[in-house]
Design a protein around this motif. Structure first.
Motif, PDB file in Angstrom:
ATOM      1  N   LYS A   1       0.963 -29.187 -33.063  1.00 56.91           N
ATOM      2  CA  LYS A   1       1.342 -30.361 -32.251  1.00 56.91           C
ATOM      3  C   LYS A   1       2.164 -31.311 -33.076  1.00 56.91           C
ATOM      4  O   LYS A   1       2.013 -31.510 -34.203  1.00 56.91           O
ATOM      5  CB  LYS A   1       0.111 -31.080 -31.735  1.00 56.91           C
TER       6      LYS A   1
ATOM      7  N   LYS B   1       9.652 -32.495 -33.760  1.00 60.43           N
ATOM      8  CA  LYS B   1       8.771 -33.408 -34.503  1.00 60.43           C
ATOM      9  C   LYS B   1       9.574 -34.513 -35.175  1.00 60.43           C
ATOM     10  O   LYS B   1       9.178 -35.688 -35.158  1.00 60.43           O
ATOM     11  CB  LYS B   1       7.965 -32.632 -35.542  1.00 60.43           C
TER      12      LYS B   1
ATOM     13  N   HIS C   1      10.729 -37.099 -32.664  1.00 60.36           N
ATOM     14  CA  HIS C   1       9.623 -37.977 -32.298  1.00 60.36           C
ATOM     15  C   HIS C   1       9.361 -38.994 -33.407  1.00 60.36           C
ATOM     16  O   HIS C   1       9.213 -40.189 -33.151  1.00 60.36           O
ATOM     17  CB  HIS C   1       8.365 -37.149 -32.015  1.00 60.36           C
TER      18      HIS C   1
ATOM     19  N   MET D   1       7.249 -29.231 -26.982  1.00 58.21           N
ATOM     20  CA  MET D   1       6.382 -28.365 -27.780  1.00 58.21           C
ATOM     21  C   MET D   1       5.789 -27.268 -26.901  1.00 58.21           C
ATOM     22  O   MET D   1       5.686 -26.113 -27.321  1.00 58.21           O
ATOM     23  CB  MET D   1       5.269 -29.183 -28.440  1.00 58.21           C
ATOM     24  N   SER D   2       5.436 -27.607 -25.681  1.00 57.88           N
ATOM     25  CA  SER D   2       4.912 -26.612 -24.748  1.00 57.88           C
ATOM     26  C   SER D   2       5.961 -25.547 -24.469  1.00 57.88           C
ATOM     27  O   SER D   2       5.668 -24.343 -24.480  1.00 57.88           O
ATOM     28  CB  SER D   2       4.483 -27.307 -23.449  1.00 57.88           C
TER      29      SER D   2
ATOM     30  N   LYS E   1       6.410 -23.280 -27.506  1.00 58.67           N
ATOM     31  CA  LYS E   1       5.325 -22.318 -27.638  1.00 58.67           C
ATOM     32  C   LYS E   1       5.532 -21.145 -26.682  1.00 58.67           C
ATOM     33  O   LYS E   1       5.297 -19.997 -27.049  1.00 58.67           O
ATOM     34  CB  LYS E   1       3.974 -22.993 -27.382  1.00 58.67           C
TER      35      LYS E   1
ATOM     36  N   GLU F   1       6.173 -39.606 -26.806  1.00 53.49           N
ATOM     37  CA  GLU F   1       5.081 -38.639 -26.946  1.00 53.49           C
ATOM     38  C   GLU F   1       5.071 -37.624 -25.806  1.00 53.49           C
ATOM     39  O   GLU F   1       4.852 -36.433 -26.035  1.00 53.49           O
ATOM     40  CB  GLU F   1       3.733 -39.375 -27.015  1.00 53.49           C
ATOM     41  N   ASN F   2       5.306 -38.076 -24.582  1.00 56.59           N
ATOM     42  CA  ASN F   2       5.310 -37.149 -23.447  1.00 56.59           C
ATOM     43  C   ASN F   2       6.453 -36.149 -23.554  1.00 56.59           C
ATOM     44  O   ASN F   2       6.277 -34.971 -23.239  1.00 56.59           O
ATOM     45  CB  ASN F   2       5.396 -37.919 -22.122  1.00 56.59           C
ATOM     46  N   GLU F   3       7.623 -36.615 -23.975  1.00 53.04           N
ATOM     47  CA  GLU F   3       8.753 -35.718 -24.164  1.00 53.04           C
ATOM     48  C   GLU F   3       8.459 -34.702 -25.260  1.00 53.04           C
ATOM     49  O   GLU F   3       8.750 -33.516 -25.124  1.00 53.04           O
ATOM     50  CB  GLU F   3      10.021 -36.511 -24.502  1.00 53.04           C
ATOM     51  N   LYS F   4       7.825 -35.169 -26.332  1.00 53.76           N
ATOM     52  CA  LYS F   4       7.449 -34.270 -27.432  1.00 53.76           C
ATOM     53  C   LYS F   4       6.497 -33.190 -26.930  1.00 53.76           C
ATOM     54  O   LYS F   4       6.684 -32.000 -27.226  1.00 53.76           O
ATOM     55  CB  LYS F   4       6.786 -35.064 -28.560  1.00 53.76           C
ATOM     56  N   LYS F   5       5.489 -33.590 -26.159  1.00 56.21           N
ATOM     57  CA  LYS F   5       4.510 -32.630 -25.647  1.00 56.21           C
ATOM     58  C   LYS F   5       5.180 -31.586 -24.767  1.00 56.21           C
ATOM     59  O   LYS F   5       4.868 -30.393 -24.861  1.00 56.21           O
ATOM     60  CB  LYS F   5       3.410 -33.352 -24.872  1.00 56.21           C
ATOM     61  N   GLU F   6       6.094 -32.022 -23.914  1.00 60.30           N
ATOM     62  CA  GLU F   6       6.778 -31.078 -23.028  1.00 60.30           C
ATOM     63  C   GLU F   6       7.626 -30.093 -23.825  1.00 60.30           C
ATOM     64  O   GLU F   6       7.608 -28.889 -23.572  1.00 60.30           O
ATOM     65  CB  GLU F   6       7.650 -31.822 -22.014  1.00 60.30           C
TER      66      GLU F   6
END
Length: 60
Positions: free
Chosen positions: A60, A28, A31, A45-46, A49, A38-43
């Motif tokens: 998120k 976070k 970012h 974070m996934s 998890k 944002e796409n790198e952050k989402k990947e």
């Protein structure tokens, strides 16, 4: 992809569940600092998890 993204992704591969929460904070912050998009952050974070076994509080 950014160098920071690659660094964080490598950390995720080696992190245990206890450290996953701290790594989420690092993602976070990266970012927020503009080091990853944002796409790198989402990947990341996934992946975090999955590493944490779907524990709540990773958000998120």
């Amino acid at each position: 992809m950014s160098q920071k993204f690659d660094e964080l992704k490598q950390k995720l591969k080696n992190v245990d569940k206890e450290k996953a929460g701290q790594l989420v904070k690092d993602v976070k912050q990266a970012h927020d600092d503009g080091d990853i998009d944002e796409n790198e952050k989402k990947e990341l974070m996934s992946e975090a998890k999955k590493t944490a076994g779907g524990l709540g509080g990773l958000g998120k």
